[in-house]
Design an enzyme around this catalytic site. Structure first.
Site, PDB file in Angstrom:
ATOM      1  CG  ASP A  16      -8.485  85.533  70.742  1.00  0.00           C
ATOM      2  OD1 ASP A  16      -8.655  86.665  70.260  1.00  0.00           O
ATOM      3  OD2 ASP A  16      -7.744  85.321  71.727  1.00  0.00           O
ATOM      4  CG  ASP A  43     -14.620  87.046  73.015  1.00  0.00           C
ATOM      5  OD1 ASP A  43     -14.484  86.910  71.774  1.00  0.00           O
ATOM      6  OD2 ASP A  43     -13.796  86.570  73.831  1.00  0.00           O
ATOM      7  CG  HIS A  44     -12.755  90.185  71.226  1.00  0.00           C
ATOM      8  ND1 HIS A  44     -11.828  89.563  70.397  1.00  0.00           N
ATOM      9  CD2 HIS A  44     -12.589  89.631  72.458  1.00  0.00           C
ATOM     10  CE1 HIS A  44     -11.136  88.709  71.108  1.00  0.00           C
ATOM     11  NE2 HIS A  44     -11.574  88.705  72.370  1.00  0.00           N
ATOM     12  CG  HIS A  65      -4.252  87.216  69.457  1.00  0.00           C
ATOM     13  ND1 HIS A  65      -4.192  88.565  69.724  1.00  0.00           N
ATOM     14  CD2 HIS A  65      -5.242  86.719  70.245  1.00  0.00           C
ATOM     15  CE1 HIS A  65      -5.105  88.872  70.641  1.00  0.00           C
ATOM     16  NE2 HIS A  65      -5.757  87.771  70.968  1.00  0.00           N
ATOM     17  CB  SER A  85     -11.422  86.954  76.092  1.00  0.00           C
ATOM     18  OG  SER A  85     -11.069  86.969  74.728  1.00  0.00           O
TER      19      SER A  85
END
Ligand code: MG
Ligand code: ZN
Length: 365
Positions: free
Chosen positions: A256, A298-299, A260, A84
């Site tokens: 995010d 960001d991803h 995870h 990030s």
């Protein structure tokens, strides 16, 4: 014969002049001057996370109001899979850097962010995040450090910046520091109103604001309540006072973390919370035509795949291929003034260059 030719020429040239004039007018209408930009980052938000939210919400998202959609390629300078810090820096500063780096290039040199360009051009600026403001994504817009872990140094960068407001967690990096400095007092000395709850944040409608709702990170949704959409609204209420315009970065930080943890319920909760924040921004753009809203990631996180679901009940089946980030392209949703610029496939650094171009800022400042 010659007379006919001449009059035909005159008619034709009048016709072409009129065509080119109306073409110019149409062009102006299609790209209204961009004065306000809101960049919203769903950390880890790939297409699956978006569609998981849409499914759980029984088939609808505010994000679907988007005018143009593109994709960005997220790899960093050091890795096929970005973190990030490098992902945030690419969007904020327009350079691909090493994983872990905040607002610096691969040689460690500070690179000016969109927020800093906006501040240098006299606009009001802000960040809102559902994590510590010193965490990688918001830090990328304000700080310049070679490592994302240097959160006390990142807090000092906030103090020394020209930012108008920031709202999130991370109070301890300002008032419980290893150097015993109290940055909250220093912020107040610089004219900031320091608010430690939502009431205080909402009351600050002029001047500068540092709003903290947690020592470290705000709780996951729904425990933190409507913190994110309400903070976006509060930020807009304050920033809109500047008639030169504003720049605001908003992060849905915990999509995010949910991915995870391979936790689809948490991912849906965070995704829908972020979508309600998107609504606040889109609604402002509806009322203020010089406003551009860009919503991206960001991803992707978790390699999330939707293997079943029901749009009438909101039921959802998901599997994850990873507990880390993945390399896939992420969506870019654009709304309002200049949104057409964001159609297509481009590098994550393209978000920076497109926003800078639409503002009309030179890169030499
Ligand atoms: Mg983040
Ligand atoms: Zn992550």
């Amino acid at each position: 014969m010659k007379r006919i030719h001449l009059s035909l020429l005159i008619v034709l040239s009048v016709f072409f002049v009129q065509c080119s004039l109306s073409g110019d007018k149409a062009g102006e209408k299609a790209t209204p001057q961009v004065k306000n930009v809101i960049v919203m980052i769903g950390d880890g938000m790939g297409v699956s996370q978006v569609y998981a939210g849409l499914t759980a919400n029984k088939g609808a998202l505010h994000l679907e109001r988007s005018h143009f959609v593109g994709f960005s390629k997220t790899y960093s300078a050091s890795s096929y899979i970005t973190d990030s810090a490098a992902g945030g820096t690419a969007i904020a500063c327009g350079v691909k850097t090493n994983n872990g780096s905040i607002g610096v290039d691969t040689a460690g040199n500070p690179v000016r962010s969109l927020l800093e360009y906006a501040a240098d051009n006299g606009l009001s600026t802000g960040v809102v995040a559902s994590c510590a403001v010193t965490h990688a994504t918001p830090a990328s817009f304000v700080a310049h450090q070679h490592s994302r872990s240097m959160e006390e140094d990142i807090a000092v960068d906030f103090l020394n910046s020209d930012i108008t407001l920031f709202i999130g967690g991370g109070k301890k990096y300002f008032d419980a520091r290893s150097d015993n400095e109290n940055l909250l007092e220093k912020l107040e000395a610089k004219g900031f109103q320091v608010a430690l709850n939502m009431d205080g944040i909402k009351k600050a409608t002029t001047g500068k604001l540092a709003g903290f709702v947690a020592d470290e990170h705000p709780a996951p949704y729904p425990e933190r309540g409507e913190f994110l959409p309400e903070s976006v609204q509060a930020a807009i209420n304050l920033l809109k006072n500047n008639n030169k315009g504003f720049f605001l970065m908003v992060e849905g930080s915990q999509i995010d973390w949910a991915c995870h943890a391979n936790d689809k319920e948490a991912a849906v909760n965070e995704m829908l919370d972020f979508d309600r924040a998107v609504k606040a921004a889109f609604d402002y753009a509806d009322q203020n035509p010089n406003t551009l809203v860009v919503v991206t990631a960001d991803h992707e996180t978790g390699g999330m795949a939707l293997t079943g679901g029901d749009l009438s009940t909101g039921e959802l089946k998901a599997v994850y291929a990873s507990t880390g980030h993945t390399s896939v392209m992420v969506p870019v949703f654009a709304y309002g003034a200049g949104a057409a610029e964001f159609a297509g496939i481009y590098q994550n650094t393209g978000v920076f260059s497109k926003v800078l171009k639409l503002y009309g800022f030179g890169t030499d400042k």
